[in-house]
Design an enzyme around this catalytic site. Structure first.
Site, short mmCIF file in Angstrom:
data_model
loop_
_atom_site.label_atom_id
_atom_site.label_comp_id
_atom_site.label_asym_id
_atom_site.label_seq_id
_atom_site.Cartn_x
_atom_site.Cartn_y
_atom_site.Cartn_z
N ASN A 34 0.85 -1.19 0.00
CA ASN A 34 0.00 0.00 0.00
C ASN A 34 0.90 1.25 0.00
O ASN A 34 0.80 2.11 0.88
CB ASN A 34 -0.97 0.01 1.19
N LEU A 35 1.75 1.30 -0.99
CA LEU A 35 2.84 2.28 -1.00
C LEU A 35 2.34 3.70 -1.26
O LEU A 35 1.39 3.92 -2.02
CB LEU A 35 3.86 1.89 -2.07
N HIS A 39 6.93 5.77 1.44
CA HIS A 39 7.74 4.62 1.02
C HIS A 39 8.69 5.02 -0.13
O HIS A 39 9.84 4.60 -0.18
CB HIS A 39 6.85 3.48 0.52
N LYS A 154 8.70 8.38 10.85
CA LYS A 154 7.30 8.38 11.31
C LYS A 154 7.09 7.35 12.41
O LYS A 154 6.42 7.61 13.40
CB LYS A 154 6.35 8.10 10.14
N GLN A 158 9.75 2.23 16.34
CA GLN A 158 10.19 1.10 15.50
C GLN A 158 11.65 1.29 15.08
O GLN A 158 12.45 0.35 15.08
CB GLN A 158 9.28 0.99 14.28
N SER A 190 0.48 7.85 5.77
CA SER A 190 0.41 6.52 6.37
C SER A 190 -0.66 5.72 5.64
O SER A 190 -1.71 6.27 5.28
CB SER A 190 0.02 6.67 7.85
O1 PAF Z 1 6.95 -0.20 8.99
C1 PAF Z 1 6.47 -1.21 8.42
O2 PAF Z 1 5.85 -1.14 7.35
C2 PAF Z 1 6.64 -2.58 9.08
O3 PAF Z 1 6.58 -2.48 10.47
C3 PAF Z 1 7.91 -3.30 8.63
C4 PAF Z 1 9.18 -2.56 9.05
C5 PAF Z 1 7.90 -3.47 7.11
C6 PAF Z 1 7.97 -4.70 9.27
O4 PAF Z 1 6.87 -5.47 8.89
#
Ligand code: PAF
Length: 244
Positions: A34-35, A39, A154, A158, A190
């Site tokens: 879902n870019l 991305h 964002k 993570q 997002s």
């Molecule tokens: O940020 C994301 O899209 C996900 O958490 C990732 C890093 C691809 C891991 O599934």
């Protein structure tokens, strides 16, 4: 060169080992598909950082809680591939759940980054989420063996979890962070913005406005930290956003 596809692990390994033996550097952009422009900014940076760019598309079941949106998560593979082709990505890796977790996600070996990084903020409300992220990112690092991996600011928690993972598990991967891409009204791009109703979408930019205002207030030392935080929480709650 046309973009290559690997929908199994053997194809992926074959291609990346050929590049490695030719001395070509590899960057990984891990995605759940879902870019959007966020991305694509990772891909653009990846192209500056390495000779070859691999993008993975995998909606990782292990990072979704039982009551979360795994089934509803937007899957737009054809549109994603068109964008990646246009961005001149070298290879797209699209594994199935069975390839990544042949014994089932819950029964596979899992990676736990220390709780000080994973059990607060977002992790407090999403138990197990960062175990899922750390596990799949470890597996992708082992499969792709990139020199560089790109992640968005964002998802800041993570990013810290992945940096720590690399450090603790000695991955020879440089983790590069890329600034958040925003809509013109300040909302961070997002995939999950697509869930917002038009009323929620109209209110969502308030989050960035309030955070920016809070940062300015703190920088100028206008009021003490607790008061400034409370004012921000109140303003968001009054506008109907539920602050966790
Ligand atoms: O940020 C994301 O899209 C996900 O958490 C990732 C890093 C691809 C891991 O599934």
């Amino acid at each position: 060169m046309r973009m290559a596809f690997a929908d199994d692990i053997e194809d992926l390994r074959e291609q990346v080992s050929e590049w490695r033996s030719d001395g070509e550097s590899i960057a990984l952009v891990a995605t759940m598909g879902n870019l959007h422009e966020g991305h694509l900014s990772l891909v653009a940076e990846a192209k500056k950082q390495a000779f070859r760019v691999v993008v993975s598309i995998f909606v990782n079941p292990l990072q979704f809680g039982a009551d979360e949106d795994l089934a509803a998560y937007p899957r737009t593979l054809l549109a994603d591939l068109e964008q990646l082709e246009e961005a001149r990505v070298d290879l797209v890796f699209m594994p199935t759940d069975e390839m990544i977790y042949p014994r089932g996600a819950e029964s596979s070996t899992q990676v736990q980054v220390p709780e000080v990084l994973t059990e607060q903020l977002c992790g407090l409300h999403r138990p197990g989420h960062f175990v899922g992220v750390a596990t799949v990112v470890s597996k992708l690092f082992n499969l792709v063996q990139p020199q560089v991996a790109l992640f968005g600011q964002k998802d800041y928690q993570q990013l810290l979890v992945i940096r720590r993972l690399c450090d603790d598990l000695n991955y020879p991967v440089e983790v590069v962070s890329v600034p958040t891409q925003r809509e013109s009204d300040g909302l961070a791009m997002s995939s999950r913005n697509g869930y917002l109703s038009s009323d929620e979408r109209a209110r969502a930019p308030l989050l960035y406005q309030q955070l920016t205002r809070l940062a300015m207030t703190l920088l100028k030392c206008e009021v003490d930290r607790e008061t400034a935080l409370q004012q921000t929480v109140d303003a968001l709650n009054e506008a109907g956003l539920r602050v966790e």
